[in-house]
Write an enzyme that holds these catalytic residues in place. Structure first.
Site, PDB file in Angstrom:
ATOM      1  N   TYR A   1       1.057  -0.976  -0.281  1.00  0.00           N
ATOM      2  CA  TYR A   1      -0.006  -0.117   0.218  1.00  0.00           C
ATOM      3  C   TYR A   1       1.007   1.109   0.258  1.00  0.00           C
ATOM      4  O   TYR A   1       0.803   2.482  -0.962  1.00  0.00           O
ATOM      5  CB  TYR A   1      -0.984  -0.172   1.003  1.00  0.00           C
ATOM      6  CG  TYR A   1      -2.010   0.831   0.987  1.00  0.00           C
ATOM      7  CD1 TYR A   1      -3.402   1.024   0.283  1.00  0.00           C
ATOM      8  CD2 TYR A   1      -2.186   2.070   2.271  1.00  0.00           C
ATOM      9  CE1 TYR A   1      -4.125   1.611   0.227  1.00  0.00           C
ATOM     10  CE2 TYR A   1      -3.160   2.476   1.845  1.00  0.00           C
ATOM     11  CZ  TYR A   1      -4.205   2.449   0.767  1.00  0.00           C
ATOM     12  OH  TYR A   1      -5.286   3.835   0.466  1.00  0.00           O
TER      13      TYR A   1
ATOM     14  N   LYS B   1       1.159   4.188  -3.020  1.00  0.00           N
ATOM     15  CA  LYS B   1       0.570   5.538  -2.359  1.00  0.00           C
ATOM     16  C   LYS B   1       1.735   6.467  -3.184  1.00  0.00           C
ATOM     17  O   LYS B   1       1.607   7.757  -3.433  1.00  0.00           O
ATOM     18  CB  LYS B   1      -0.071   5.922  -1.816  1.00  0.00           C
ATOM     19  CG  LYS B   1      -1.349   4.556  -1.170  1.00  0.00           C
ATOM     20  CD  LYS B   1      -2.691   5.454  -1.972  1.00  0.00           C
ATOM     21  CE  LYS B   1      -3.685   4.721  -2.210  1.00  0.00           C
ATOM     22  NZ  LYS B   1      -5.152   5.687  -2.893  1.00  0.00           N
TER      23      LYS B   1
END
Length: 306
Positions: free
Chosen positions: A156, A160
């Protein structure tokens, strides 16, 4: 749907990916309340239809996987044909998984990168020609995870950080042509994704040990209100929680802190729980993650509009 209180988006067509639930669904409703026409994109036709019906005649929905270039190109063409233009695109679609990298499910790990990073790139590729014509605005939804690394969240955080960098690069490329590009940042916000992550005892425990204010879950609506206001302003940076703005000034120090004594101490504390959970399958979290897995197994394609 509540009556309009702000007509600052009257006449503008806004595309929101990941619009079936959570941030995307509520943001679509908030933007419609400001006068926008909405094109909703996601993987859950029943949920998309509900969101579109809550908005009314000024909304249409398309079922598509944001990582599918052909499907997203078709959606972009159909949106332009139906509504005549595209003024704003919100690249919001995202999934998450967590846990130790070496124990991670490779397919789930890779899917996070594919959806969050490559899916955002595919979205921009599909809709940027329309934004160039309208001199519009692209908002990339990133995360606190783009500002600071975190153990057990490698996929993640990497995804991002990648979309943040992509958006900054794109801003430099298209700004002189009248297209503005923004990055939206959210901390832990009350969505299906975050609730799904909290079902994992280790992830929930590790998050509880983060320094305040990063250790709490924030209500969804105030965060989405801030994002909607940033879209109206076409801001280069939009913060779902006000304190995230201050993180920009210290972000350069965080990798050494998280990867150093603080992060290593936290990992030692959760090591027994990780050992007990060894062999646990950690796929994509939350109902959105489940929907992504279901759609992939069924072979998602561009679907009906409403």
């Amino acid at each position: 749907m509540s009556s309009r209180t702000d007509s600052s988006l009257d006449g503008q067509v806004v595309v929101v990916t990941g619009a079936a639930r959570g941030v995307g669904a509520l943001l679509a409703r908030k933007l419609a309340a400001r006068g926008a026409t909405l094109a909703l994109v996601g993987l859950e036709p029943d949920e998309l239809k509900k969101v579109a019906e809550s908005i009314g005649a000024r909304a249409g929905w398309w079922t598509a996987d944001v990582t599918d270039r052909a499907a997203m190109a078709a959606v972009a063409e159909e949106v332009a044909e139906r509504f005549g233009r595209v003024d704003v695109v919100v690249a919001n679609a995202g999934v998450a998984t967590g846990g130790p990298f070496l124990d991670s499910d490779p397919e789930a790990f890779d899917r996070v990168i594919q959806v969050n990073l490559l899916g955002s790139i595919t979205t921009a590729r599909a809709f940027l020609p329309a934004l160039l014509r309208s001199r519009g605005y692209l908002l990339q939804i990133a995360s606190l995870a783009a500002l600071t690394p975190a153990p057990l969240m490698a996929a993640y955080c990497a995804s991002k950080s990648g979309v943040e960098a992509f958006a900054h690069c794109l801003r430099g490329e298209v700004g002189h042509k009248g297209v503005k590009v923004g990055v939206g940042y959210l901390s832990w916000t009350d969505t299906d994704m975050v609730r799904g992550a909290d079902e994992d005892d280790v992830l929930r425990g590790l998050r509880s040990k983060l320094p305040w204010p990063a250790n709490r879950t924030y209500p969804l609506e105030p965060a989405v209100d801030r994002i909607a206001a940033g879209i109206v302003r076409r801001s280069p940076h939009v913060y779902g929680q006000a304190w995230l703005r201050g993180m920009q000034s210290v972000r350069g120090y965080l990798p050494s802190v998280i990867g150093g004594a603080l992060g290593q101490r936290q990992m030692r504390q959760v090591e027994p729980a990780l050992a007990r959970a060894a062999g646990t399958h950690r796929g994509l979290v939350g109902r959105g993650g489940a929907a992504d897995e279901t759609a992939r197994s069924a072979g998602a394609t561009t679907g009906p509009t409403g």
